[in-house]
Write an enzyme that holds these catalytic residues in place. Sequence first.
Site, PDB file in Angstrom:
ATOM      1  N   LYS A   1       0.840  -1.210   0.000  1.00  0.00           N
ATOM      2  CA  LYS A   1       0.000   0.000   0.000  1.00  0.00           C
ATOM      3  C   LYS A   1       0.879   1.267   0.000  1.00  0.00           C
ATOM      4  O   LYS A   1       0.561   2.257  -0.659  1.00  0.00           O
ATOM      5  CB  LYS A   1      -0.924  -0.012   1.221  1.00  0.00           C
ATOM      6  CG  LYS A   1      -1.780   1.219   1.390  1.00  0.00           C
ATOM      7  CD  LYS A   1      -2.813   1.414   0.301  1.00  0.00           C
ATOM      8  CE  LYS A   1      -3.554   2.738   0.491  1.00  0.00           C
ATOM      9  NZ  LYS A   1      -4.563   3.005  -0.497  1.00  0.00           N
TER      10      LYS A   1
ATOM     11  N   LYS B   1      -0.202  11.403   5.738  1.00  0.00           N
ATOM     12  CA  LYS B   1       0.138  10.262   6.608  1.00  0.00           C
ATOM     13  C   LYS B   1       0.792   9.142   5.786  1.00  0.00           C
ATOM     14  O   LYS B   1       1.820   8.581   6.169  1.00  0.00           O
ATOM     15  CB  LYS B   1      -1.147   9.751   7.279  1.00  0.00           C
ATOM     16  CG  LYS B   1      -1.009   8.406   7.946  1.00  0.00           C
ATOM     17  CD  LYS B   1      -2.269   7.543   7.953  1.00  0.00           C
ATOM     18  CE  LYS B   1      -3.081   7.423   6.739  1.00  0.00           C
ATOM     19  NZ  LYS B   1      -3.839   6.226   6.484  1.00  0.00           N
TER      20      LYS B   1
HETATM   21  P1  NAD Z   1     -12.672   8.475   7.318  1.00  0.00           P
HETATM   22  O1  NAD Z   1     -12.036   9.463   8.211  1.00  0.00           O
HETATM   23  O2  NAD Z   1     -13.771   8.882   6.399  1.00  0.00           O
HETATM   24  O3  NAD Z   1     -13.250   7.227   8.183  1.00  0.00           O
HETATM   25  C1  NAD Z   1     -12.655   6.737   9.344  1.00  0.00           C
HETATM   26  C2  NAD Z   1     -13.759   6.461  10.342  1.00  0.00           C
HETATM   27  O4  NAD Z   1     -13.195   5.886  11.535  1.00  0.00           O
HETATM   28  C3  NAD Z   1     -14.502   7.726  10.802  1.00  0.00           C
HETATM   29  O5  NAD Z   1     -15.895   7.566  10.558  1.00  0.00           O
HETATM   30  C4  NAD Z   1     -14.178   7.837  12.288  1.00  0.00           C
HETATM   31  O6  NAD Z   1     -15.265   8.357  13.061  1.00  0.00           O
HETATM   32  C5  NAD Z   1     -13.901   6.392  12.646  1.00  0.00           C
HETATM   33  N1  NAD Z   1     -13.075   6.237  13.841  1.00  0.00           N
HETATM   34  C6  NAD Z   1     -11.930   6.896  14.170  1.00  0.00           C
HETATM   35  N2  NAD Z   1     -11.459   6.444  15.348  1.00  0.00           N
HETATM   36  C7  NAD Z   1     -12.321   5.476  15.752  1.00  0.00           C
HETATM   37  C8  NAD Z   1     -12.372   4.641  16.910  1.00  0.00           C
HETATM   38  N3  NAD Z   1     -11.427   4.714  17.868  1.00  0.00           N
HETATM   39  N4  NAD Z   1     -13.415   3.780  17.025  1.00  0.00           N
HETATM   40  C9  NAD Z   1     -14.369   3.710  16.074  1.00  0.00           C
HETATM   41  N5  NAD Z   1     -14.373   4.480  14.962  1.00  0.00           N
HETATM   42  C10 NAD Z   1     -13.359   5.358  14.817  1.00  0.00           C
HETATM   43  O7  NAD Z   1     -11.481   7.807   6.512  1.00  0.00           O
HETATM   44  P2  NAD Z   1     -11.576   6.930   5.168  1.00  0.00           P
HETATM   45  O8  NAD Z   1     -11.357   7.831   4.003  1.00  0.00           O
HETATM   46  O9  NAD Z   1     -12.751   6.028   5.218  1.00  0.00           O
HETATM   47  O10 NAD Z   1     -10.214   6.094   5.313  1.00  0.00           O
HETATM   48  C11 NAD Z   1     -10.107   4.975   6.206  1.00  0.00           C
HETATM   49  C12 NAD Z   1      -8.765   4.295   5.939  1.00  0.00           C
HETATM   50  O11 NAD Z   1      -8.730   3.830   4.578  1.00  0.00           O
HETATM   51  C13 NAD Z   1      -7.546   5.214   6.102  1.00  0.00           C
HETATM   52  O12 NAD Z   1      -6.485   4.499   6.666  1.00  0.00           O
HETATM   53  C14 NAD Z   1      -7.236   5.648   4.674  1.00  0.00           C
HETATM   54  O13 NAD Z   1      -5.865   5.979   4.526  1.00  0.00           O
HETATM   55  C15 NAD Z   1      -7.619   4.400   3.907  1.00  0.00           C
HETATM   56  N6  NAD Z   1      -8.025   4.607   2.503  1.00  0.00           N
HETATM   57  C16 NAD Z   1      -8.858   5.622   2.162  1.00  0.00           C
HETATM   58  C17 NAD Z   1      -9.224   5.800   0.815  1.00  0.00           C
HETATM   59  C18 NAD Z   1     -10.130   6.924   0.373  1.00  0.00           C
HETATM   60  O14 NAD Z   1     -10.195   7.182  -0.854  1.00  0.00           O
HETATM   61  N7  NAD Z   1     -10.833   7.606   1.257  1.00  0.00           N
HETATM   62  C19 NAD Z   1      -8.729   4.930  -0.155  1.00  0.00           C
HETATM   63  C20 NAD Z   1      -7.915   3.867   0.224  1.00  0.00           C
HETATM   64  C21 NAD Z   1      -7.568   3.720   1.573  1.00  0.00           C
END
Ligand code: NAD
Length: 289
Positions: A170, A238
């Site tokens: 990744k 990050k």
């Molecule tokens: P996001 O911020 O939209 O979602 C993360 C969720 O986790 C939030 O709803 C938050 O409230 C929740 N959260 C945080 N701490 C928590 C806890 N202690 N307990 C329960 N819930 C908790 O982020 P995202 O865009 O969905 O990304 C999630 C992961 O996927 C990240 O690591 C990101 O790098 C990765 N990612 C994102 C994308 C993208 O296009 N958005 C693509 C590939 C990978």
Amino acid sequence: MNAAFVGLGIMGGPMAANLVRAGYVVTGYDLSPEGVRRLIDVGGKGAASVPEAVAGADVVITMLPDSPQVEEVAFGADGLLEHGRPGMFHVDMSTIKPETSLRVAQAATIKGIRPLDAPVSGGERGAIDGTLSIMVGGDPDDYEAVRPLLAVLGTTLRHVGPSGAGQTVKAANQLVVGGIYGLVAEAIILLEASGVDPESGLDVLAGGLAGSRILELRRHSMIKREFAPGFRIDLHHKDMGIAIAAARRAGVALPLTGVVAELMAAAKAQGHGSLDHSALLKVIERLNT
Ligand code: NAD
């Protein structure tokens, strides 16, 4: 299979919804009640804590922002390692440091929980459509056991090595994605400054050797300066840190990755952290005005 889903944000929300549609019983938990409500709306169940979500789960999926959140949800007193039953799978699909994945995996194994790191690529669109690329580290038998579930979420699935290897792949993915965004931004600035219509210009690029999924999905919104996330600059910043640290651990020099990491840092420093990573264009633009 009963699935618990922790982290129902931009990615986790639609991924959990796809599992519900495929017939899994999905119990979701998120710090934000909004995410839990959306899961209930599509037929999932809501939980008010991690222990409540993982009770009776055959597999728990985590989709959290970064390493500290995964550590909290895994290791906390209310965490899944304390409350998950032996034999349960833990599939962490967040993008985090490879060494954190390894630590979580080692602790899970001691508890009889079967860990996989399975970060994804494909963005919000891929999460909604169930077309993610999923790179999996961990025991190959555990991977085979959860493959049918992963096949609901993605179309390109690969077991890439032991625990942490999924996160290393990744990191490689993110340095490529960041680099392409930076170069598409530079192409737009060049075309506009030269008086050439960027729409026509990028249409041609998208159909030739320079074509990419990024050009396909984001060229129109970038030219219009529409930067609603998507994938936030904060998260890509990050990820560039993870890539730089991984390169240092592996003892290799990645000069272009270094430049992209600094541009991403500038985007964050200029206050664009909550915009889509295509807002790298704003940094290139500012260098030129
Ligand atoms: P996001 O911020 O939209 O979602 C993360 C969720 O986790 C939030 O709803 C938050 O409230 C929740 N959260 C945080 N701490 C928590 C806890 N202690 N307990 C329960 N819930 C908790 O982020 P995202 O865009 O969905 O990304 C999630 C992961 O996927 C990240 O690591 C990101 O790098 C990765 N990612 C994102 C994308 C993208 O296009 N958005 C693509 C590939 C990978």
